[in-house]
Design a protein around this motif. Structure first.
Motif, short mmCIF file in Angstrom:
data_model
loop_
_atom_site.label_atom_id
_atom_site.label_comp_id
_atom_site.label_asym_id
_atom_site.label_seq_id
_atom_site.Cartn_x
_atom_site.Cartn_y
_atom_site.Cartn_z
N ILE A 286 18.34 1.28 -13.03
CA ILE A 286 16.76 1.61 -12.86
C ILE A 286 16.65 1.97 -11.39
CG2 ILE A 286 14.56 0.78 -13.10
CD1 ILE A 286 15.87 -1.15 -14.96
N LEU A 287 15.80 2.89 -10.91
CA LEU A 287 15.61 3.16 -9.63
C LEU A 287 13.98 3.25 -9.63
CD1 LEU A 287 17.52 6.17 -8.48
CD2 LEU A 287 17.84 3.70 -7.84
N ILE A 288 13.56 2.20 -8.63
CA ILE A 288 12.01 2.11 -8.38
C ILE A 288 11.77 2.60 -7.01
CG2 ILE A 288 10.25 0.50 -8.14
CD1 ILE A 288 11.36 -1.12 -10.34
N VAL A 289 10.81 3.76 -6.92
CA VAL A 289 10.94 4.48 -5.54
C VAL A 289 9.26 4.48 -4.83
CG1 VAL A 289 11.21 6.60 -4.35
CG2 VAL A 289 12.69 5.97 -6.20
N PHE A 290 9.05 3.93 -3.82
CA PHE A 290 7.89 4.09 -3.14
C PHE A 290 8.08 4.77 -1.97
CE2 PHE A 290 7.71 -0.16 -5.45
CZ PHE A 290 6.96 0.37 -6.65
N ALA A 291 7.20 5.81 -1.77
CA ALA A 291 7.59 6.34 -0.58
C ALA A 291 6.13 6.97 0.15
CB ALA A 291 8.38 7.56 -0.82
N GLU B 131 8.47 15.47 2.20
CA GLU B 131 8.33 16.44 1.32
C GLU B 131 8.60 16.03 -0.09
OE1 GLU B 131 7.03 19.86 -0.02
OE2 GLU B 131 7.57 20.05 2.14
N GLN B 132 7.61 15.71 -1.12
CA GLN B 132 8.16 14.93 -2.18
C GLN B 132 9.08 15.35 -2.95
OE1 GLN B 132 5.56 11.76 -2.69
NE2 GLN B 132 5.61 12.23 -0.83
N GLU B 133 9.09 16.61 -3.37
CA GLU B 133 9.93 17.03 -4.34
C GLU B 133 11.54 16.88 -3.94
OE1 GLU B 133 9.21 19.56 -7.02
OE2 GLU B 133 6.92 18.98 -6.78
N THR B 134 11.54 17.37 -2.49
CA THR B 134 12.57 17.15 -2.09
C THR B 134 13.48 15.74 -1.77
OG1 THR B 134 11.78 18.59 -0.50
CG2 THR B 134 14.14 18.34 0.08
N LEU B 135 12.51 14.88 -1.60
CA LEU B 135 12.90 13.48 -1.52
C LEU B 135 13.34 13.06 -2.72
CD1 LEU B 135 12.34 10.89 0.16
CD2 LEU B 135 10.27 10.42 -1.32
#
Lengths: 536, 372
Positions: free
Chosen positions: B14-19, B24-28
């Motif tokens: 599982i990956l939980i990502v907060f940014a 650049e959201q898609e690239t991230l």
């Protein structure tokens, strides 16, 4: 309604139902009477209820009034709290700002290039000081209208692309950089006049224009001064919903920028220092290389000289041995009787041959030591013992001149590590010099002084002394000081050279002090622990 | 990427990502999924990220989980604006389709700017039941209040709600607190629609603040009122709970309507609330204590923290104090991830964590997960 009233009313209703179904007249009359009674009762109750309601209403009014009053108090509390919070916030911001500034100062100290420095600053202004955007521009020293280095933080990709630092710089040059004064615009997009910002000389349009160019509503530009000259500027600012800048923020930024100015100055000094240091180091390296080369050459030449001397001495010694042999044969009268004149001449030949032989021996020793061919046999040696044998050896000469030998030896000196025969040689050399250069009835003193690391030995005489100009040359090969003894007697000029070599091979030092006419003192030291080196 | 390296495997479950929205959201997301393409992924954009080292801004926080016991499933609900309740139902339904045993909690990160999150929450509760713990924070966008992003399986969405169901022989503990106390007279909401309060006690809603702030109110502009409502939010009493539900003003309508960061139903009774930084810090500690008590005697394997962006604004440069206060109670070595959000979801009651989950404002939610 009270419980008793309820019971009465319910009971009456039950009776009524019973009575209304009855056929009997008197019961009907009773029914009417009951109705009447109930009516009276209800009327009476109505009054009580009304009374109670009035009471409740009053109570309700009272509570409501208290509630209102409390609510009024709440307003006071809220307003006081608001004021307190605002003060607290301003204070907190200030304290936090100063704290962050302090932390930042520590980081600034570690930075070693201007480019790193300005990136560190803009990053910190946004991340730890909490401003939305920051741009720090350093201008070229010779052309303050030309941006040299730019660092920015908080501007997103699009902002940075639109950003025209040249335009910003030219807009800020006159109001900020040139006079060295900060510019603070709390709200560039405000509908009302911006004159409240305290910039009576700046046209409103310029202020708005700078805001637009930087994409900031609330901003401050602070000049970066190095040695009193404008070297760039820091632009910080925010857009809603970030809070607008306040005077305190600008003061904080001014402190930061002045620190940056000092840091840049330091960095420039550091750079200059580093450059000259590197140049110096390079020069030292070149010079060292040259010296090493020259030294190598000298060592080579010296070795050649030693080899040459060694070879020549060997070649000289063989014929010399023959001369001496044949001379003693003739002197002994083995080849016929000699006239006194012949004897006297032969004696002279013998004497000069001996001198020549000694000279060759010494020369060979020096050459051997220089070429490193002498092996040392290090053993613990007791100084008094070695002095005894030396004294024995030299007693005849001392007696001849009526000299006194005085020994001032520290008792219980532990044995010293040395090569016995070499040390013997040192003492013989120094003592026979002392005897030779001391007039009749003089005194020769030998003194030992132990210290933590070495033993010092002094050989002191009451002789002619050595002229100050001769002292430095004393340990050079073939040097002979000018004094009555030397004028009379020949010496090889190699004795002290040998002594010095031997003492140094033991890890010690030799030195001399002297006063003409009063005497000389030769001091040498021998370390307790012989260094790891057993070749002379 | 660091997070994936930290667990020592290239196959996290599982990956939980907060940014931050500054990336650049898609690239991230492409960058993150390239490291662990097979992992489940949920997350959202934030108003500040929180990690074990403390809060940070304009950064990316990733938690990679690999566990033999913890199992998870995901769900995504779309078009919150049109039908928030249906979106909630959709996310929850997808998540339970995996039919994993022992569900313990549902994490969600809805778009708080487009739809009524209280409705989304009801939608989730329609599927999972009223007493199922629902924990999460609304996506944010660095205080711009224009558009937030939700992350789901490597894709960027907006107007959506991604959800993650945590199941298995684990224990999940939650603590949610704010620290504000009611003050002054209760008032009735006489006219309201969703999160817009038009009248209180028959008067224009903004009148409430003008009454309390007195002279200062005259100079209040809408944006500073929003700021002040961080200190003085409205509170709604919740039956059987000690805590009031807080509601922050997002902005003031020119007509004097107050637009709140959460629904306030017509007919409810509201009070002005007062707090302080010290109380708010105390609340964070309390939330952490509740979260840790709930998994006792086990110790948490990792923890989430969802703190309101209002709290980040309130604490300002001292935001780390709140995070450190929580860490002191959880234990400094427990991995922690979270973000500053536009509204929180959590059950208020501590009893067995089977209480009703609410949509909260200005609160801090600490959730602990203990794997055997």
């Amino acid at each position: 309604m009270s419980n008793s009233t309820k019971i009465i009313v319910i009971g009456s209703l039950l009776l009524l139902i019973l009575l209304s179904f009855s056929d009997l007249m008197f019961l009907r009359a009773g029914y009417s009477t009951f109705i009447l009674l109930i009516g009276i009762l209800l009327l009476n109750n109505q009054e009580i209820i009304q009374h109670q309601i009035d009471g409740y209403r009053k109570e309700l009014d009272r509570i409501s009034r208290i509630c209102e009053e409390l609510d009024q108090n709440t307003k006071i509390i809220v307003q006081t709290d608001l004021e307190l919070t605002r003060t607290q916030e301003a204070l907190d911001k200030r304290v936090q700002g100063l704290y962050s500034l302090h932390e930042l100062s520590k980081k600034i100290l570690a930075v070693r290039s201007v480019s790193d420095l300005i990136h560190l600053i803009t990053e910190a202004v946004v991340t730890s000081l909490g401003f939305e955007k920051a741009l720090l521009c350093v201008v070229a020293a010779d052309d303050p209208r030309h941006p040299l280095l730019v660092a920015q933080s908080g501007f997103d990709g699009e902002d940075s692309r639109k950003m025209d630092v040249n335009r910003l710089l030219s807009a800020l040059y006159n109001p900020v950089l040139n006079p060295g004064e900060p510019l603070f615009v709390p709200e560039a997009n405000a509908k009302r006049s911006l004159r409240g910002g305290g910039h009576p000389n700046m046209p409103e349009n310029t202020l708005r224009e700078i805001g637009t160019a930087a994409g900031l509503n609330s901003y401050a530009a602070i000049p970066l001064m190095v040695k009193g000259l404008p070297q760039g500027f820091l632009l910080v600012g925010t857009n809603p919903p970030y809070p607008k800048l306040e005077t305190g923020d600008v003061e904080l930024m001014a402190i930061l920028v002045s620190e940056v100015g000092v840091a840049i100055e330091n960095l420039q000094l550091y750079e200059a220092l580093k450059e000259s240091y590197e140049e110096l180091e390079e020069r030292v390296k070149t010079r060292t290389r040259e010296l090493a080369k020259a030294n190598d050459e000298l060592v080579r030449l010296n070795k050649m000289k030693s080899d040459f001397v060694s070879a020549v001495s060997h070649e000289l010694r063989t014929p010399l041995t023959s001369i001496k042999g044949y001379t003693s044969l003739v002197r002994a009268g083995k080849l016929g009787p000699l006239t006194p004149e012949q004897s006297e001449r032969l004696e002279k030949i013998n004497h000069h041959t001996d001198f020549l032989s000694n000279l060759i021996t010494d020369l060979l020793d020096v050459a051997r030591i220089e070429s490193g061919r002498v092996e040392m046999r290090i053993r613990p040696i007791e100084i008094p013992k070695i002095l005894d044998t030396v004294a024995d050896l030299l007693t005849p000469q001392m007696k001849e001149k009526d000299l006194t030998l005085r020994l001032q030896l520290t008792p219980d000196v532990p044995p010293i590590l040395a090569d016995e025969s070499q040390l013997h040689r040192v003492f013989v050399n120094l003592l026979s010099n002392a005897i030779r250069y001391t007039p009749n009835k003089g005194t020769v003193t030998i003194r030992t002084t132990p210290s933590d690391f070495f033993l010092q030995v002094d050989v002191i005489d009451t002789g002619y002394g050595i002229a100050p100009q001769d002292l430095p040359k004393l340990f050079q090969e073939f040097f002979r000081a000018d004094n009555p003894v030397n004028r009379e007697r020949k010496g090889t000029g190699l004795g002290l050279v040998l002594v010095k070599r031997i003492v140094e091979a033991h890890g010690g030092r030799i030195s001399v002090s002297s006063q003409l006419g009063k005497g000389s003192c030769f001091s040498f030291t021998l370390p307790w622990h012989h260094p790891e080196k057993n070749m002379l | 990427m660091k997070a994936v390296e930290a667990i020592g495997t290239s196959h996290p479950d599982i990956l939980i990502v907060f940014a931050s929205t500054c990336f650049e959201q898609e690239t991230l997301l492409k960058g993150i999924t390239s490291v662990a393409p097979s992992a489940l992924m949920v997350g959202c954009s934030t108003a500040g990220e929180i990690l074990s080292d403390g809060p940070s801004r304009r950064s990316v926080a990733v938690m990679a989980i690999q566990s033999d016991s913890l199992r998870a499933s995901t769900g995504l609900g779309l078009t919150l604006q049109k039908n928030p309740r249906q979106a909630g139902r959709e996310a929850a339904t997808q998540a339970i389709q995996a039919k994993l045993a022992n569900p313990h909690g549902f994490l969600m990160f809805p778009d708080g700017l487009t739809g009524n999150v209280a409705e989304v929450l009801r939608g989730v509760q329609d599927v999972l039941g009223l007493s199922f713990p629902i924990i999460g924070g609304c996506a944010a966008d660095d205080f711009s209040f224009t558009q937030t992003h939700q992350y789901f399986q490597g894709q960027v969405y907006t107007d959506a709600v991604p959800g993650l169901m945590l199941t298995g022989p684990i224990a999940v503990g939650v603590g949610a607190r704010h620290g504000w106390r009611p003050l002054g007279k209760p008032r009735n909401v006489t006219r309201a629609f969703a999160n817009v309060v038009q009248e209180l006690d028959g008067l224009s809603a903004v009148n409430l603040y003008e009454t309390y702030f007195g002279k200062a109110a005259a100079s209040l502009k809408s944006e500073s009122l929003a700021d002040m409502s961080i200190l003085y939010p409205l509170g709604m009493a919740v039956p059987t709970e000690d805590e009031y539900l807080l509601r922050n003003v997002i902005r003031v309508d020119p007509d004097g309507f107050l637009i709140y960061a959460g629904e306030i139903p017509e007919g409810s009774e509201v009070r002005l609330m007062m707090g302080s930084k010290a109380k708010a810090l105390g609340a964070a500690r309390k939330a952490a204590e509740l979260a840790i008590q709930a998994v006792a005697p086990r110790t948490p394997s990792f923890a989430f923290i969802f703190s309101s962006c209002s709290r980040s604004r309130l604490f300002g440069r001292r935001a780390e104090e709140e995070i450190f206060a929580v860490q002191r109670i959880l234990g400094k070595e427990i991995p922690l991830i979270g973000f500053y959000d536009y509204g929180e979801q959590a059950p208020l009651s501590a009893s067995g964590f089977r209480g009703l989950s609410y949509f909260l404002n200005e609160s801090v939610v600490v959730a602990t997960v203990a794997a055997p």
